[in-house]
Design a protein around this motif. Structure first.
Motif, mmCIF file in Angstrom:
data_model
loop_
_atom_site.group_PDB
_atom_site.id
_atom_site.type_symbol
_atom_site.label_atom_id
_atom_site.label_comp_id
_atom_site.label_asym_id
_atom_site.label_seq_id
_atom_site.Cartn_x
_atom_site.Cartn_y
_atom_site.Cartn_z
ATOM 1 N N GLY A 11 0.785 -1.226 0.000
ATOM 2 C CA GLY A 11 0.000 0.000 0.000
ATOM 3 C C GLY A 11 0.815 1.273 0.000
ATOM 4 N N GLY A 12 2.133 1.161 0.133
ATOM 5 C CA GLY A 12 2.976 2.357 0.140
ATOM 6 C C GLY A 12 3.335 2.868 -1.240
ATOM 7 N N GLY A 13 3.205 2.031 -2.268
ATOM 8 C CA GLY A 13 3.517 2.437 -3.635
ATOM 9 C C GLY A 13 5.002 2.519 -3.951
ATOM 10 N N HIS A 14 5.855 2.034 -3.055
ATOM 11 C CA HIS A 14 7.301 2.167 -3.262
ATOM 12 C C HIS A 14 7.779 1.473 -4.536
ATOM 13 C CE1 HIS A 14 7.692 3.928 0.697
ATOM 14 N NE2 HIS A 14 7.046 2.904 1.220
ATOM 15 N N TYR A 15 7.352 0.237 -4.749
ATOM 16 C CA TYR A 15 7.817 -0.500 -5.927
ATOM 17 C C TYR A 15 7.252 0.083 -7.213
ATOM 18 C CZ TYR A 15 10.117 -4.044 -3.113
ATOM 19 O OH TYR A 15 10.967 -4.691 -2.246
ATOM 20 N N ASP A 16 5.966 0.463 -7.214
ATOM 21 C CA ASP A 16 5.388 1.068 -8.416
ATOM 22 C C ASP A 16 6.119 2.358 -8.781
ATOM 23 O OD1 ASP A 16 3.347 -0.840 -8.965
ATOM 24 O OD2 ASP A 16 2.088 0.034 -7.407
ATOM 25 N N ARG A 17 6.397 3.204 -7.792
ATOM 26 C CA ARG A 17 7.132 4.449 -8.075
ATOM 27 C C ARG A 17 8.532 4.148 -8.596
ATOM 28 N NH1 ARG A 17 4.336 6.135 -3.589
ATOM 29 N NH2 ARG A 17 6.051 5.726 -2.143
ATOM 30 N N TRP A 18 9.233 3.203 -7.936
ATOM 31 C CA TRP A 18 10.591 2.905 -8.359
ATOM 32 C C TRP A 18 10.607 2.364 -9.788
ATOM 33 C CZ3 TRP A 18 13.932 -0.667 -10.229
ATOM 34 C CH2 TRP A 18 15.295 -0.378 -10.096
ATOM 35 N N LEU A 19 9.696 1.452 -10.090
ATOM 36 C CA LEU A 19 9.655 0.875 -11.444
ATOM 37 C C LEU A 19 9.267 1.928 -12.486
ATOM 38 C CD1 LEU A 19 8.124 -2.568 -10.516
ATOM 39 C CD2 LEU A 19 10.352 -2.217 -11.624
ATOM 40 N N THR A 20 8.410 2.857 -12.147
ATOM 41 C CA THR A 20 8.045 3.939 -13.065
ATOM 42 C C THR A 20 9.252 4.832 -13.339
ATOM 43 O OG1 THR A 20 5.738 3.920 -12.362
ATOM 44 C CG2 THR A 20 6.538 5.952 -13.375
ATOM 45 N N GLU A 21 10.042 5.104 -12.298
ATOM 46 C CA GLU A 21 11.225 5.956 -12.444
ATOM 47 C C GLU A 21 12.395 5.241 -13.123
ATOM 48 O OE1 GLU A 21 12.013 7.229 -8.446
ATOM 49 O OE2 GLU A 21 10.142 8.377 -8.344
ATOM 50 N N HIS A 22 12.340 3.904 -13.172
ATOM 51 C CA HIS A 22 13.426 3.111 -13.768
ATOM 52 C C HIS A 22 12.833 2.118 -14.768
ATOM 53 C CE1 HIS A 22 14.882 4.517 -9.825
ATOM 54 N NE2 HIS A 22 16.019 4.692 -10.487
ATOM 55 N N PRO A 23 12.331 2.613 -15.886
ATOM 56 C CA PRO A 23 11.673 1.723 -16.857
ATOM 57 C C PRO A 23 12.637 0.705 -17.453
ATOM 58 C CG PRO A 23 11.995 3.912 -17.788
ATOM 59 C CD PRO A 23 12.418 3.993 -16.346
ATOM 60 N N GLY A 24 12.067 -0.371 -17.952
ATOM 61 C CA GLY A 24 12.855 -1.397 -18.628
ATOM 62 C C GLY A 24 13.400 -2.468 -17.707
ATOM 63 N N ARG A 25 13.087 -2.410 -16.436
ATOM 64 C CA ARG A 25 13.543 -3.439 -15.484
ATOM 65 C C ARG A 25 12.547 -4.592 -15.489
ATOM 66 N NH1 ARG A 25 18.425 -0.857 -14.658
ATOM 67 N NH2 ARG A 25 17.927 1.321 -14.453
ATOM 68 N N MET A 26 13.035 -5.796 -15.397
ATOM 69 C CA MET A 26 12.154 -6.960 -15.269
ATOM 70 C C MET A 26 11.684 -7.016 -13.813
ATOM 71 S SD MET A 26 12.837 -11.034 -15.925
ATOM 72 C CE MET A 26 13.562 -10.742 -17.511
ATOM 73 N N ALA A 27 10.373 -7.136 -13.605
ATOM 74 C CA ALA A 27 9.796 -7.194 -12.256
ATOM 75 C C ALA A 27 9.083 -8.529 -12.076
ATOM 76 C CB ALA A 27 8.830 -6.038 -12.043
ATOM 77 N N ILE A 28 9.493 -9.262 -11.040
ATOM 78 C CA ILE A 28 8.977 -10.607 -10.797
ATOM 79 C C ILE A 28 8.480 -10.690 -9.356
ATOM 80 C CG2 ILE A 28 9.552 -13.071 -10.746
ATOM 81 C CD1 ILE A 28 12.057 -11.733 -12.574
ATOM 82 N N GLY A 29 7.256 -11.130 -9.186
ATOM 83 C CA GLY A 29 6.715 -11.315 -7.848
ATOM 84 C C GLY A 29 7.068 -12.692 -7.306
ATOM 85 N N LEU A 30 7.287 -12.763 -6.001
ATOM 86 C CA LEU A 30 7.426 -14.043 -5.308
ATOM 87 C C LEU A 30 6.226 -14.151 -4.380
ATOM 88 C CD1 LEU A 30 11.219 -14.177 -4.325
ATOM 89 C CD2 LEU A 30 10.073 -15.240 -6.273
ATOM 90 N N ALA A 31 5.524 -15.289 -4.451
ATOM 91 C CA ALA A 31 4.268 -15.408 -3.706
ATOM 92 C C ALA A 31 3.967 -16.848 -3.343
ATOM 93 C CB ALA A 31 3.119 -14.855 -4.553
ATOM 94 N N TRP A 32 3.093 -16.999 -2.379
ATOM 95 C CA TRP A 32 2.510 -18.299 -2.059
ATOM 96 C C TRP A 32 1.323 -18.506 -2.982
ATOM 97 C CZ3 TRP A 32 5.793 -20.752 0.822
ATOM 98 C CH2 TRP A 32 6.569 -20.066 1.756
ATOM 99 N N ASP A 33 1.024 -19.755 -3.304
ATOM 100 C CA ASP A 33 -0.109 -20.053 -4.186
ATOM 101 C C ASP A 33 -1.416 -19.476 -3.643
ATOM 102 O OD1 ASP A 33 1.058 -21.842 -6.348
ATOM 103 O OD2 ASP A 33 1.765 -22.852 -4.545
ATOM 104 N N ALA A 34 -1.559 -19.407 -2.330
ATOM 105 C CA ALA A 34 -2.788 -18.903 -1.702
ATOM 106 C C ALA A 34 -3.026 -17.420 -1.971
ATOM 107 C CB ALA A 34 -2.737 -19.149 -0.192
ATOM 108 N N GLN A 35 -2.040 -16.728 -2.511
ATOM 109 C CA GLN A 35 -2.176 -15.298 -2.777
ATOM 110 C C GLN A 35 -2.753 -14.999 -4.161
ATOM 111 O OE1 GLN A 35 2.087 -14.812 -1.105
ATOM 112 N NE2 GLN A 35 1.181 -12.773 -0.957
#
Length: 191
Positions: free
Chosen positions: A140-164
């Motif tokens: 909810g802080g938006g840190h990753y969205d802001r960082w990725l917007t400011e640094h385009p072209g980076r591959m972004a991969i989530g790590l998660a449990w199947d329940a998510q």
């Protein structure tokens, strides 16, 4: 009636905590040690890898940090100088220990202030929920969205449990869609 993001986060955090609590320590210790081969094929040999220090029920990223360091990659973790400061990344030189980490303003381990600031090429991100198409609900802080917007072209991969996994998530124009999501049983987004 659809849940607000705040309500959905509360529900998904509870689901995540219950999912993790239902796993034995022995099973959890076997997970998230090596990225799937199709994902590794997309990551350059000299790529700087951004990871995170996982909170109690988040998908752990420490095994990936160890794997990538052994493969010769430079590892970076998020760092904050204050709770209202922008997220940066600093080099993490001790993924088999924590000798280079200190507690940051969010009570999350981060590299010390003297660590070199670097820009990841590939970013593994934590999440509260995700869809099969890569939509992500974060803390909810938006840190990753802001960082990725400011640094385009980076591959972004989530790590998660199947329940998510969620069928749908409420999204806003500033939300960044992930390139892939890795769970203990499958990978979404890259084949």
């Amino acid at each position: 009636m659809p849940q607000s993001k705040t309500e959905l986060r509360k529900t998904l955090r509870k689901t995540r905590r219950e999912h993790v609590a239902a796993q034995s320590d022995a099973i959890r210790a076997l997970l998230f040690h090596r990225p799937p081969a199709p994902l590794l094929a997309k990551i350059g040999h000299d790529a700087v890898i951004g990871l995170y220090s996982a909170a109690a029920s988040e998908a752990p990223a420490g095994g990936y940090a160890q794997f990538f360091q052994e493969a010769g990659h430079t590892i970076a973790l998020p760092a904050f100088t204050a709770a209202n400061a922008p997220m940066t990344f600093r080099e993490h030189t001790d993924p088999f220990g924590s000798g280079d980490l200190e507690m940051g303003p969010f009570d999350i381990a981060q590299p010390g202030a003297d660590a070199r600031e670097i820009l990841p090429d590939v970013l593994f991100v934590p999440l509260v929920g995700f869809t099969a198409s890569g939509e992500r609900l974060g803390q909810g802080g938006g840190h990753y969205d802001r960082w990725l917007t400011e640094h385009p072209g980076r591959m972004a991969i989530g790590l998660a449990w199947d329940a998510q996994l969620c069928d749908t998530l409420p999204t806003e124009p500033h939300d960044i869609v992930l390139d892939a999501v890795v769970t203990p049983t499958r990978m979404y987004g890259i084949s």
